[in-house]
Design an enzyme around this catalytic site. Structure first.
Site, PDB file in Angstrom:
ATOM      1  N   GLY A   1      19.532   5.666   2.586  1.00  0.00           N
ATOM      2  CA  GLY A   1      20.523   4.493   2.590  1.00  0.00           C
ATOM      3  C   GLY A   1      21.246   4.777   1.321  1.00  0.00           C
TER       4      GLY A   1
ATOM      5  N   LYS B   1       0.727  -1.303   0.188  1.00  0.00           N
ATOM      6  CA  LYS B   1       0.013   0.090   0.101  1.00  0.00           C
ATOM      7  C   LYS B   1       0.799   1.219   0.051  1.00  0.00           C
ATOM      8  CE  LYS B   1      -4.093  -1.889   2.424  1.00  0.00           C
ATOM      9  NZ  LYS B   1      -5.072  -1.747   3.352  1.00  0.00           N
ATOM     10  N   GLY B   2       2.131   1.111   0.111  1.00  0.00           N
ATOM     11  CA  GLY B   2       3.094   2.217   0.325  1.00  0.00           C
ATOM     12  C   GLY B   2       3.429   2.962  -0.959  1.00  0.00           C
ATOM     13  N   ARG B   3       3.886   3.889  -1.240  1.00  0.00           N
ATOM     14  CA  ARG B   3       4.569   4.580  -2.337  1.00  0.00           C
ATOM     15  C   ARG B   3       5.483   3.651  -3.455  1.00  0.00           C
ATOM     16  NH1 ARG B   3       4.875   8.670   1.509  1.00  0.00           N
ATOM     17  NH2 ARG B   3       6.623   7.658   2.565  1.00  0.00           N
TER      18      ARG B   3
ATOM     19  N   HIS C   1      15.173  14.502  -0.174  1.00  0.00           N
ATOM     20  CA  HIS C   1      14.118  13.571  -0.301  1.00  0.00           C
ATOM     21  C   HIS C   1      12.709  14.041  -0.270  1.00  0.00           C
ATOM     22  CE1 HIS C   1      17.075  10.539  -0.582  1.00  0.00           C
ATOM     23  NE2 HIS C   1      16.095   9.605  -1.156  1.00  0.00           N
TER      24      HIS C   1
ATOM     25  N   ASN D   1      19.847   1.417  -3.331  1.00  0.00           N
ATOM     26  CA  ASN D   1      18.862   2.334  -4.409  1.00  0.00           C
ATOM     27  C   ASN D   1      18.954   1.239  -5.694  1.00  0.00           C
ATOM     28  OD1 ASN D   1      18.251   4.270  -6.488  1.00  0.00           O
ATOM     29  ND2 ASN D   1      18.648   5.790  -4.856  1.00  0.00           N
ATOM     30  N   PHE D   2      17.683   1.193  -6.220  1.00  0.00           N
ATOM     31  CA  PHE D   2      17.457   0.420  -7.495  1.00  0.00           C
ATOM     32  C   PHE D   2      17.581   0.980  -8.964  1.00  0.00           C
ATOM     33  CE2 PHE D   2      15.486  -2.560  -4.413  1.00  0.00           C
ATOM     34  CZ  PHE D   2      15.813  -3.760  -4.916  1.00  0.00           C
TER      35      PHE D   2
ATOM     36  N   LYS E   1       9.610  10.709   4.171  1.00  0.00           N
ATOM     37  CA  LYS E   1      10.749   9.864   4.293  1.00  0.00           C
ATOM     38  C   LYS E   1      11.051   9.745   5.841  1.00  0.00           C
ATOM     39  CE  LYS E   1      15.248   8.237   2.989  1.00  0.00           C
ATOM     40  NZ  LYS E   1      14.832   6.873   2.707  1.00  0.00           N
TER      41      LYS E   1
ATOM     42  N   THR F   1      15.258   0.828   3.335  1.00  0.00           N
ATOM     43  CA  THR F   1      16.494   0.970   3.948  1.00  0.00           C
ATOM     44  C   THR F   1      16.595   0.915   5.600  1.00  0.00           C
ATOM     45  OG1 THR F   1      15.483   3.150   3.696  1.00  0.00           O
ATOM     46  CG2 THR F   1      17.212   2.744   2.103  1.00  0.00           C
TER      47      THR F   1
ATOM     48  N   GLY G   1      14.271  -3.361  -0.867  1.00  0.00           N
ATOM     49  CA  GLY G   1      14.631  -2.034  -1.184  1.00  0.00           C
ATOM     50  C   GLY G   1      14.522  -0.876   0.061  1.00  0.00           C
TER      51      GLY G   1
HETATM   52  N1  LIG Z   1      16.022   0.717  -2.628  1.00  0.00           N
HETATM   53  C1  LIG Z   1      15.494   1.635  -3.396  1.00  0.00           C
HETATM   54  O1  LIG Z   1      15.536   2.051  -4.730  1.00  0.00           O
HETATM   55  C2  LIG Z   1      14.102   2.398  -2.816  1.00  0.00           C
HETATM   56  C3  LIG Z   1      14.168   2.307  -1.153  1.00  0.00           C
HETATM   57  N2  LIG Z   1      12.980   2.975  -0.868  1.00  0.00           N
HETATM   58  C4  LIG Z   1      12.780   2.667   0.614  1.00  0.00           C
HETATM   59  O2  LIG Z   1      11.627   1.797   0.642  1.00  0.00           O
HETATM   60  C5  LIG Z   1      10.946   1.817   1.919  1.00  0.00           C
HETATM   61  C6  LIG Z   1       9.595   2.041   1.673  1.00  0.00           C
HETATM   62  O3  LIG Z   1       9.500   3.564   1.043  1.00  0.00           O
HETATM   63  P1  LIG Z   1       8.222   4.340   0.597  1.00  0.00           P
HETATM   64  O4  LIG Z   1       7.343   3.068  -0.270  1.00  0.00           O
HETATM   65  O5  LIG Z   1       8.390   5.498   0.098  1.00  0.00           O
HETATM   66  O6  LIG Z   1       7.304   4.375   2.101  1.00  0.00           O
HETATM   67  P2  LIG Z   1       5.631   4.184   2.621  1.00  0.00           P
HETATM   68  O7  LIG Z   1       5.593   4.400   3.930  1.00  0.00           O
HETATM   69  O8  LIG Z   1       5.055   4.703   1.613  1.00  0.00           O
HETATM   70  O9  LIG Z   1       5.247   2.246   2.496  1.00  0.00           O
HETATM   71  C7  LIG Z   1       5.716   1.527   3.334  1.00  0.00           C
HETATM   72  C8  LIG Z   1       4.536   0.538   3.444  1.00  0.00           C
HETATM   73  O10 LIG Z   1       4.867  -0.494   4.367  1.00  0.00           O
HETATM   74  C9  LIG Z   1       3.799  -0.744   5.050  1.00  0.00           C
HETATM   75  N3  LIG Z   1       4.501  -1.520   6.138  1.00  0.00           N
HETATM   76  C10 LIG Z   1       4.602  -1.267   7.551  1.00  0.00           C
HETATM   77  N4  LIG Z   1       5.155  -2.373   8.191  1.00  0.00           N
HETATM   78  C11 LIG Z   1       5.276  -3.323   7.558  1.00  0.00           C
HETATM   79  C12 LIG Z   1       5.490  -4.823   7.674  1.00  0.00           C
HETATM   80  N5  LIG Z   1       6.143  -5.376   8.905  1.00  0.00           N
HETATM   81  N6  LIG Z   1       5.424  -5.686   6.554  1.00  0.00           N
HETATM   82  C13 LIG Z   1       4.615  -5.075   5.435  1.00  0.00           C
HETATM   83  N7  LIG Z   1       4.256  -3.865   5.115  1.00  0.00           N
HETATM   84  C14 LIG Z   1       4.522  -2.926   6.257  1.00  0.00           C
HETATM   85  C15 LIG Z   1       3.285   0.461   5.342  1.00  0.00           C
HETATM   86  O11 LIG Z   1       2.018   0.343   6.095  1.00  0.00           O
HETATM   87  P3  LIG Z   1       1.574   1.492   7.146  1.00  0.00           P
HETATM   88  O12 LIG Z   1       1.505   2.752   6.697  1.00  0.00           O
HETATM   89  O13 LIG Z   1       0.195   0.977   7.539  1.00  0.00           O
HETATM   90  O14 LIG Z   1       2.358   1.272   8.384  1.00  0.00           O
HETATM   91  C16 LIG Z   1       3.382   1.076   4.286  1.00  0.00           C
HETATM   92  O15 LIG Z   1       2.057   0.936   3.354  1.00  0.00           O
HETATM   93  C17 LIG Z   1      11.723   3.001   2.845  1.00  0.00           C
HETATM   94  O16 LIG Z   1      12.696   2.409   3.593  1.00  0.00           O
HETATM   95  C18 LIG Z   1      12.511   3.855   1.588  1.00  0.00           C
HETATM   96  O17 LIG Z   1      13.862   4.388   2.089  1.00  0.00           O
HETATM   97  C19 LIG Z   1      12.274   3.757  -1.508  1.00  0.00           C
HETATM   98  C20 LIG Z   1      12.448   4.049  -2.782  1.00  0.00           C
HETATM   99  C21 LIG Z   1      13.418   3.328  -3.656  1.00  0.00           C
HETATM  100  O1  LIG Z   2      12.754   6.852   0.867  1.00  0.00           O
HETATM  101  C1  LIG Z   2      13.076   6.920  -0.376  1.00  0.00           C
HETATM  102  O2  LIG Z   2      12.106   7.408  -1.193  1.00  0.00           O
HETATM  103  C2  LIG Z   2      14.268   6.497  -0.907  1.00  0.00           C
HETATM  104  N1  LIG Z   2      14.690   5.675  -0.370  1.00  0.00           N
HETATM  105  C3  LIG Z   2      16.063   4.962  -0.630  1.00  0.00           C
HETATM  106  C4  LIG Z   2      17.386   5.743   0.116  1.00  0.00           C
HETATM  107  O3  LIG Z   2      17.212   5.928   1.385  1.00  0.00           O
HETATM  108  O4  LIG Z   2      18.447   5.886  -0.217  1.00  0.00           O
HETATM  109  C5  LIG Z   2      16.351   5.092  -2.214  1.00  0.00           C
HETATM  110  C6  LIG Z   2      15.869   6.363  -2.885  1.00  0.00           C
HETATM  111  O5  LIG Z   2      16.849   7.315  -2.145  1.00  0.00           O
HETATM  112  C7  LIG Z   2      14.454   6.780  -2.408  1.00  0.00           C
END
Ligand SMILES: NC(=O)C1=CN([C@@H]2O[C@H](COP(=O)(O)OP(=O)(O)OC[C@H]3O[C@@H](n4cnc5c(N)ncnc54)[C@H](OP(=O)(O)O)[C@@H]3O)[C@@H](O)[C@H]2O)C=CC1
Ligand SMILES: O=C(O)C1=N[C@H](C(=O)O)C[C@H](O)C1
Length: 265
Positions: free
Chosen positions: A165, A13-15, A155, A127-128, A159, A101, A99
């Site tokens: 990360g 459900k997240g971004r 960011h 980062n992907f 965040k 962090t 993904g």
């Molecule tokens: N490696 C990469 O390229 C990237 C990494 N990221 C990382 O990804 C992570 C998520 O980012 P983003 O999507 O923006 O965050 P969001 O807060 O939009 O999404 C996170 C989701 O995970 C849910 N959640 C919380 N706990 C759990 C659990 N135990 N199991 C399953 N789902 C759970 C949350 O639900 P609820 O809101 O109900 O808690 C929420 O819907 C961050 O750590 C970010 O830094 C982001 C972009 C790129």
């Molecule tokens: O939270 C984000 O959005 C992102 N998280 C990752 C990070 O912490 O580096 C990857 C990217 O920067 C997006």
């Protein structure tokens, strides 16, 4: 017969989770076999308006996932939940593509040991996005010649973790090729605490959080009478999806847990 890779998306459900659900669903080599969120109240994705056409189980308890026959666990959740999720995936011999962090070095080490013991391939990618992977590699190369460096990451203001990360991984990669050193004036004083940013082995990391931003990083190098700035921008979360797709396609071919997308490209 073509065998599709069965994928579960944790944090659907997240971004990032939403973007991943769409990518997995549209990829002909992948089957969106399940999604997971402990706070989900639905039992099928088709109960959610935007996913009416999708018949995909929604799990809210890890126990439900045990017999689902999954290949790959994609995790975009939160720094607080990623370790337990990935440990569970490895124990079930589901390959994690992570993904999220915020894992500590100790947690990464423990997960790497578990992956080896279970002979399961996995990836933690700070980062992907290919622009970010290249930025980290270019920065590591530049630091051999220009060891004075500061990192600015920018960011969106939702965040949770700071520094990002990617910024921390950039600093760790640079630390492998340069000696730890004090930067700036050794006698400098912060008249406003935090003004000089966080410190990783002498490298300063500055975190900016603003609405309108997605994910951006600059690595600044200073030398005698010259400077170099390397910058990457993710303007849209679609930028991460080709990296996630490559990881899902390849990760089952390995039997260890890597850190960094470059290891499987
Ligand atoms: N490696 C990469 O390229 C990237 C990494 N990221 C990382 O990804 C992570 C998520 O980012 P983003 O999507 O923006 O965050 P969001 O807060 O939009 O999404 C996170 C989701 O995970 C849910 N959640 C919380 N706990 C759990 C659990 N135990 N199991 C399953 N789902 C759970 C949350 O639900 P609820 O809101 O109900 O808690 C929420 O819907 C961050 O750590 C970010 O830094 C982001 C972009 C790129
Ligand atoms: O939270 C984000 O959005 C992102 N998280 C990752 C990070 O912490 O580096 C990857 C990217 O920067 C997006």
């Amino acid at each position: 017969m073509v065998v599709m890779i069965k994928v579960i998306v944790a944090g659907f459900k997240g971004r990032m989770g939403k973007t991943t659900v769409q990518m997995v669903n549209e990829n002909q080599d992948f089957e969106l076999a399940a999604v997971y969120d402990p706070r989900a109240t639905e039992s099928n994705l088709n109960e959610i308006n935007e996913y009416q056409a999708l018949d995909v189980p929604v799990y809210s308890e890890l126990q439900q996932i045990k017999s689902a026959g999954l290949d790959v666990w994609v995790d975009f959740t939160s720094p607080a939940s990623v370790f337990a999720n990935v440990k569970f995936a490895l124990e079930q011999r589901i390959s994690p593509v992570i993904g999220t962090t915020g894992l500590t070095d100790e947690q990464v080490g423990e997960l790497q040991r578990l992956a080896k013991e279970k002979k399961v391939g996995g990836l933690i990618a700070p980062n992907f996005g290919i622009s970010a992977v290249l930025l980290m590699q270019f920065a590591q190369q530049a630091a051999k010649y220009l060891p004075d460096v500061e990192i600015i990451e920018m960011h969106h203001n939702n965040k949770l973790d700071a520094p990002s990360g990617t910024a921390l991984n950039t600093a760790k990669m640079i630390a492998k090729v340069r000696k730890e050193k004090v930067q700036g004036n050794p006698d400098e004083k912060e008249t406003l605490p935090g003004a000089r940013g966080a410190d990783y082995q002498g490298m300063k990391i500055h975190s900016v959080r603003l609405p309108g931003y997605v994910a951006h990083e600059q690595v600044l190098f200073g030398g005698l009478g010259e400077a170099l700035t390397i910058r990457q921008d993710s303007f849209d979360r679609i930028s991460f999806m080709s990296g996630v797709a490559v990881a899902i396609s390849k990760i089952k071919n390995y039997d260890e847990l890597f850190v960094g997308l470059e290891h499987i490209l």
